[in-house]
Design a protein around this motif. Structure first.
Motif, PDB file in Angstrom:
ATOM      1  N   TYR A  64      11.802-103.275  22.711  1.00  0.00           N
ATOM      2  CA  TYR A  64      12.181-103.125  21.311  1.00  0.00           C
ATOM      3  C   TYR A  64      13.678-102.851  21.181  1.00  0.00           C
ATOM      4  N   THR A  65      14.256-103.357  20.112  1.00  0.00           N
ATOM      5  CA  THR A  65      15.653-103.051  19.761  1.00  0.00           C
ATOM      6  C   THR A  65      15.655-102.183  18.499  1.00  0.00           C
ATOM      7  N   LYS A  66      16.827-101.744  18.102  1.00  0.00           N
ATOM      8  CA  LYS A  66      16.923-100.951  16.857  1.00  0.00           C
ATOM      9  C   LYS A  66      16.450-101.770  15.666  1.00  0.00           C
ATOM     10  N   GLN A  71       9.010 -98.880  10.824  1.00  0.00           N
ATOM     11  CA  GLN A  71       8.410 -97.601  10.433  1.00  0.00           C
ATOM     12  C   GLN A  71       7.496 -97.131  11.561  1.00  0.00           C
ATOM     13  N   ILE A  72       7.672 -95.889  11.979  1.00  0.00           N
ATOM     14  CA  ILE A  72       6.881 -95.429  13.127  1.00  0.00           C
ATOM     15  C   ILE A  72       6.329 -94.040  12.875  1.00  0.00           C
ATOM     16  N   LEU A  78       5.192 -99.870  12.905  1.00  0.00           N
ATOM     17  CA  LEU A  78       5.367-101.094  12.136  1.00  0.00           C
ATOM     18  C   LEU A  78       6.644-101.753  12.635  1.00  0.00           C
ATOM     19  N   LEU A  79       6.506-102.964  13.184  1.00  0.00           N
ATOM     20  CA  LEU A  79       7.626-103.636  13.830  1.00  0.00           C
ATOM     21  C   LEU A  79       7.986-104.917  13.092  1.00  0.00           C
ATOM     22  N   ARG A  80       9.270-105.290  13.180  1.00  0.00           N
ATOM     23  CA  ARG A  80       9.717-106.558  12.621  1.00  0.00           C
ATOM     24  C   ARG A  80       9.857-107.561  13.773  1.00  0.00           C
ATOM     25  N   ASN A  81       9.093-108.653  13.709  1.00  0.00           N
ATOM     26  CA  ASN A  81       9.148-109.631  14.798  1.00  0.00           C
ATOM     27  C   ASN A  81      10.318-110.580  14.622  1.00  0.00           C
ATOM     28  N   PHE A 131      11.682 -97.836  27.387  1.00  0.00           N
ATOM     29  CA  PHE A 131      12.332 -98.680  26.379  1.00  0.00           C
ATOM     30  C   PHE A 131      13.580 -99.297  27.016  1.00  0.00           C
ATOM     31  N   THR A 132      13.462-100.555  27.379  1.00  0.00           N
ATOM     32  CA  THR A 132      14.498-101.186  28.199  1.00  0.00           C
ATOM     33  C   THR A 132      15.744-101.596  27.417  1.00  0.00           C
ATOM     34  N   ARG A 133      15.678-101.558  26.067  1.00  0.00           N
ATOM     35  CA  ARG A 133      16.840-101.996  25.270  1.00  0.00           C
ATOM     36  C   ARG A 133      17.330-100.896  24.335  1.00  0.00           C
ATOM     37  N   LEU A 134      16.819 -99.700  24.535  1.00  0.00           N
ATOM     38  CA  LEU A 134      17.275 -98.548  23.749  1.00  0.00           C
ATOM     39  C   LEU A 134      17.773 -97.466  24.701  1.00  0.00           C
ATOM     40  N   LYS A 135      18.936 -96.878  24.361  1.00  0.00           N
ATOM     41  CA  LYS A 135      19.489 -95.809  25.185  1.00  0.00           C
ATOM     42  C   LYS A 135      19.105 -94.448  24.596  1.00  0.00           C
TER      43      LYS A 135
END
Length: 635
Positions: A64-66, A71-72, A78-81, A131-135
């Motif tokens: 996931y990215t920012k 909404q979580i 709730l994710l935006r694809n 989470f591989t794309r979030l720091k």
């Protein structure tokens, strides 16, 4: 460096999964096992970690990215694809937790994995998210730590060695902290514990286990498993290279090559239910044994708890696996003999032949397959899958050898070859004895190169530490005395050592000479001692009807025993080797080596004449007699 299963991550993996895979491989302890996307009873957790001082940890990986997060909360996200649509999914931590509970509830059915007088596992287990794309700074800024506690999260800067803040020590510390319940454990997971965990979670690695009837224990039925045997991790990795196209496995006698092949056949049938799978070998008895092994694997429940109330056995899953010896397949599928193959290949090269197509082809004892046989099978292989597994041991070559696999089937195995060099079948005494003989007599000994997997090298075996009696060598004045000794020894082993008759085999090179019928002497002696027997190689029908577990002594030629093993093996009439009419002595050397390595525990070599091989055995006996202690004795 951790042991990874599979050893290389599939091409379908995401970039983030690749980073995590390599980091865990490089920075976890060497006695840790890391599974990537293992299929466990219908579920596929992203990573499963097992370590002696760790226990069991399940990791759920998200890229996931920012911009992905909309909404979580603790339960749903709730994710935006990529199309901009909103998609509802379960919380990643909840996914990891559910997978961990699913696995551990399954393991709790084995009482040997429970704490004493308790219902909890005797080792800790945990779960977490990656989470591989979030720091970490993204988690702080977005208040994500309010939804998932920091102890259950690994971010990009905690798993990527290229990040400045990456620390292997912190990574290991965080993985060790992913537990909701801490155990006051005094001991680490033993080898037997880890073997039991693998046995339950991964049915494809099972070899055998003994189990006692279930007992009522705190309102739940529990299995009590003993003598659990699984593939070693190297064998498991070989079998699990699914979807990796063609592969060559070279292994020494007793290294589990056939087990790896059968396990791979089961996994392919399970992961690719629509595939048409062909399993071939050279000998008829081995094909029957291989077929029985695969059927047993296919019919065994994934959950051994189902053994308590087994469902009716319906082998629907195995219906698309065909198991034959090569000539039987040729006769049944193509209605032809091997002498017709060159003409068929000529037609196939011009697209004038209609051939069956298989999505996967697996060949056991591939060293005995001629070039044209392999070319034909190459024509029958689905070009889209190219899933061909060739298993061989050059030291067991007994027929004409192909020159180049690239020429034979058009597939280059460089970089796709693996070696199984540890002999699990035989005792250390049998392994060493057989290898010493091979090195002394083989013309190919100059090609023996440790660890080589390319070209035509012979692989020297490494024995396990399993000990047993030295091979017993006996010479006699005539075949009658020789067979009397064999029959008396079988009776002793059955009565005093409790070895079942089905675990005993008598192997011979030739059944008669112009002077005497050796097979008649064998049968007459067994009958006089009231020992039931099955002459496997009496004719084609007896080969086809071979049942490994029938409670009889098995009688077979040496070459038909390829791929089989028995606790006790008698090789009789050794003076018939090397056979005078065999032009290539190398074949006789390989045959004798094959015969000796059929024995799991006891090997008897008997003769009542003289030959080059018996002279070697006489010399061995003489050296033994000069030692302070001699070889193993019956009784």
């Amino acid at each position: 460096m951790a042991y990874m299963v599979p050893e290389t991550i599939p091409r379908s993996a995401t970039a983030g999964e690749r980073i995590l895979f390599e980091t865990l491989k490089d920075h976890l302890p060497s006695d840790y096992i890391v599974y990537y996307e293992p299929e466990i009873r219908g579920r596929r957790p992203d990573f499963v970690l097992i370590g002696p001082d760790l226990g069991l940890v399940i990791l759920e990986v998200k890229d996931y990215t920012k911009g992905t997060l909309y909404q979580i909360n603790h339960d749903e996200w709730l994710l935006r694809n990529t199309s901009g649509e909103l998609v509802k999914t379960k919380s990643p931590l909840k996914q990891a937790r559910d997978n961990a509970r699913f696995l551990t509830d399954h393991l709790k059915k084995d009482r040997n994995l429970l704490q004493e007088a308790g219902t909890n596992l005797k080792f800790p287990y945990g779960y977490g998210t990656v989470f591989t794309r979030l720091k970490q700074e993204d988690f702080v800024r977005l208040n994500l730590y309010q939804v998932i506690e920091p102890s259950f999260v690994l971010c990009r800067d905690e798993i990527d060695p290229d990040e400045e803040s990456f620390s292997p020590d912190i990574l290991l510390e965080k993985i060790h902290g992913m537990f909701t319940v801490w155990h006051k454990r005094k001991d680490v997971l033993t080898h037997e514990d880890i073997q039991a965990i693998r046995f339950h979670l991964f049915p494809e690695v099972r070899i055998s286990a003994e189990f006692k009837p279930p007992t009522q224990h705190q309102d739940q039925l529990l299995l009590s498993l003993h003598n659990i045997k699984t593939m070693d991790l190297h064998q498991e990795n070989m079998a699990k290279q699914i979807g990796d196209k063609h592969r060559l496995i070279r292994g020494v006698a007793g290294s589990g090559k056939t087990l790896v092949l059968a396990s791979r056949a089961k996994m392919l049938a399970k992961t690719e239910p629509d595939w048409k799978i062909l399993v071939l070998c050279y000998g008829i008895p081995l094909s029957r044994s291989l077929k029985q092994m695969i059927e047993r694997m296919m019919n065994e429940p994934d959950d051994l708890f189902d053994l308590i109330n087994p469902a009716p056995s319906v082998n629907e899953k195995g219906s698309k696996i065909e198991v034959y010896n090569f000539h039987e397949w040729l006769r049944n599928s193509l209605r032809m003999k091997d002498t017709d193959i060159p003409a068929l290949l000529e037609k196939a090269s011009k697209n004038e032949a209609i051939l069956p197509t298989y999505d996967a082809i697996m060949i056991d004892e591939g060293q005995d397959f001629e070039a044209d046989w392999l070319k034909l099978l190459g024509c029958c292989l689905n070009p889209d899958t190219q899933s061909l597994l060739l298993v061989e041991d050059r030291a067991q070559t007994i027929f004409k050898r192909k020159s180049s696999l690239v020429q034979d089937i058009g597939l280059d195995f460089r970089g796709r070859s693996k070696v199984l060099s540890i002999n699990y079948r035989n005792t250390a005494q049998i392994v060493q004895f057989a290898w010493d003989f091979y090195q002394e007599h083989s013309q190919l000994k100059k090609t023996v190169q440790e660890g080589s997997i390319e070209g035509v090298e012979i692989i020297p075996p490494q024995s396990t530490k399993r000990k047993g009696p030295e091979p017993i060598i006996k010479s006699f004045r005539n075949i009658g005395e020789e067979m009397n000794f064999v029959s008396k020894s079988i009776t002793f082993l059955q009565q005093e050592k409790r070895i079942p008759l089905q675990d005993i085999a008598i192997l011979y090179r030739v059944k008669n000479s112009h002077q005497i019928s050796y097979i008649d002497e064998i049968k007459r002696s067994l009958e006089s001692h009231e020992l039931p027997y099955t002459w496997i190689t009496e004719n084609a029908e007896s080969k086809r009807n071979f049942v490994r577990d029938e409670p009889t002594v098995k009688i077979s030629t040496i070459d038909s025993a390829k791929g089989l093993d028995f606790r006790v093996v008698f090789i009789v009439n050794v003076e018939s080797m090397p056979f005078p009419l065999e032009e290539v002595e190398e074949r006789e050397v390989s045959l004798f080596y094959i015969g000796m390595t059929r024995a799991l525990e006891w090997l008897f070599l008997t003769y009542s004449g003289e030959s080059k091989f018996t002279q070697y055995l006489d010399a061995v006996n003489k050296r033994r007699s000069e030692r302070p202690t001699s070889g193993a004795q019956l009784g």
